[in-house]
Design a protein around this motif. Structure first.
Motif, short mmCIF file in Angstrom:
data_model
loop_
_atom_site.label_atom_id
_atom_site.label_comp_id
_atom_site.label_asym_id
_atom_site.label_seq_id
_atom_site.Cartn_x
_atom_site.Cartn_y
_atom_site.Cartn_z
N GLU A 173 -10.53 10.33 -19.92
CA GLU A 173 -9.53 9.49 -20.59
C GLU A 173 -8.65 8.78 -19.55
N GLU A 174 -8.22 9.52 -18.53
CA GLU A 174 -7.36 8.94 -17.51
C GLU A 174 -8.04 7.78 -16.78
N SER A 177 -8.75 4.73 -19.17
CA SER A 177 -7.51 3.98 -19.41
C SER A 177 -7.12 3.16 -18.18
N ASP A 181 -6.83 -0.88 -18.30
CA ASP A 181 -5.52 -1.48 -18.04
C ASP A 181 -5.58 -2.47 -16.87
N LEU A 207 -9.34 6.83 -28.55
CA LEU A 207 -9.63 5.67 -27.71
C LEU A 207 -9.79 4.42 -28.55
N THR A 210 -6.38 3.37 -29.72
CA THR A 210 -5.49 2.91 -28.66
C THR A 210 -5.94 1.60 -28.04
N TYR A 211 -7.25 1.48 -27.84
CA TYR A 211 -7.79 0.30 -27.16
C TYR A 211 -8.78 -0.44 -28.05
#
Length: 303
Positions: A173-174, A177, A181, A207, A210-211
């Motif tokens: 996830e990190e 993202s 970004d 996910l 969020t995105y």
């Protein structure tokens, strides 16, 4: 007719050579391409991916004839890249990409799935490079991926969808993202593989929520949580983990696909959802019954 039918039709379900145990252009452990095409159509799928370049016929006329007579269409091609190595690898990368992009376009597809290079060998487990990128490498990865997206769009009319993948630098996830970004949404979208993302500890529904505007393509896959816990604890490379059965038949694993598909439908965009159950190597008679059952299961989920 219920109101949900038009919405569910926005998700176009397919499968890929991967679900038939195909990882390489030519391998004695894999089923012949004719059998794959016959069985994927018989299992009820309309869409396929090209798989490893050279497995299916690379002549678009012949491939077009072979797919059309089975009622199949191509949704995407796949390329492998090591763009975090910077401009020095561009020419080598483009040489790999160009033929695949040309065939993908000739088959009427709009997407090119981009898989980052592995930091450890998926067969031997040999560590090839550090699993963590430096700030400079992150910069190269994002700028070169944008370059790829621009070139593929301008030259072939395709959209790249980058595929987070176990044992690569775009995995958790990190890292997903961070990658999203730092890249231009007009040039770079995501191929969310639900199995790989779960394998790396991510939540696919989160996910998507969020995105959502970056989700350009889906790979539907599940992991067996018990086997996953073992391979993570033992630091098993991805290839041997697949050999242990870490990727399992739906609905027997995680993530649950019904909420993922529901979240995808809420985006209100057309999406491909391609089944990819990693099974290399596997007995030749194993894939078809699984593929047929999976198609029936996905229909029960409205897809």
């Amino acid at each position: 007719m219920t109101s949900s039918v038009p919405t569910s039709n926005r998700i176009r379900v397919g499968s890929a050579p991967d679900s038939w145990g195909v990882w390489f252009p030519d391998d004695p452990q894999q089923v012949p391409w004719q059998r794959f095409l016959d069985e994927v159509a018989e299992a009820g799928y309309e869409w396929i991916e090209l798989g490893p370049y050279g497995y299916l016929p690379s002549d678009p006329v012949r491939l077009g004839e072979e797919t059309a007579r089975r009622g199949l269409k191509v949704s995407a091609g796949t390329v492998f890249t090591g763009l975090h190595h910077g401009p020095a690898v561009w020419e080598k990368t483009w040489a790999h990409v160009a033929d695949i992009a040309a065939l993908t376009r000739a088959m009427g597809a709009d997407h090119l799935v981009v898989i980052p290079s592995f930091w450890r060998d998926d067969k031997t487990g040999e560590v090839l490079e550090d699993r963590t990128l430096t700030a400079e490498q992150w910069g190269d990865l994002t700028t070169q991926t944008e370059r790829l997206g621009r070139e593929v769009r301008d030259r072939y009319g395709l959209r790249i969808v980058v595929h987070p993948h176990a044992d690569t630098h775009i995995d958790s996830e990190e890292n997903v993202s961070r990658f999203l970004d730092a890249t231009d949404p007009d040039l770079v979208s995501l191929c969310l593989d639900t199995g790989h993302y779960a394998y790396c500890g991510g939540d696919s529904v989160k996910l998507i929520e969020t995105y959502g505007e970056r989700i350009g393509y889906l790979h539907l896959k599940q992991v067996d949580p018990e086997i996953l816990a073992e391979v993570v604890a033992d630091e098993v490379p991805f290839g041997p983990a697949v050999g242990r059965g870490v990727m399992c038949e739906p609905p027997g694993g995680v993530p649950a696909l019904e909420p993922v598909l529901a979240a995808a439908r809420r985006l209100d965009v057309d999406l491909f959802a391609i089944v990819e159950q990693d099974m290399y190597p596997c007995p030749p008679d194993k894939p078809f019954p699984i593929a047929a059952r999976t198609r029936r299961f996905l229909r029960s989920c409205g897809a």
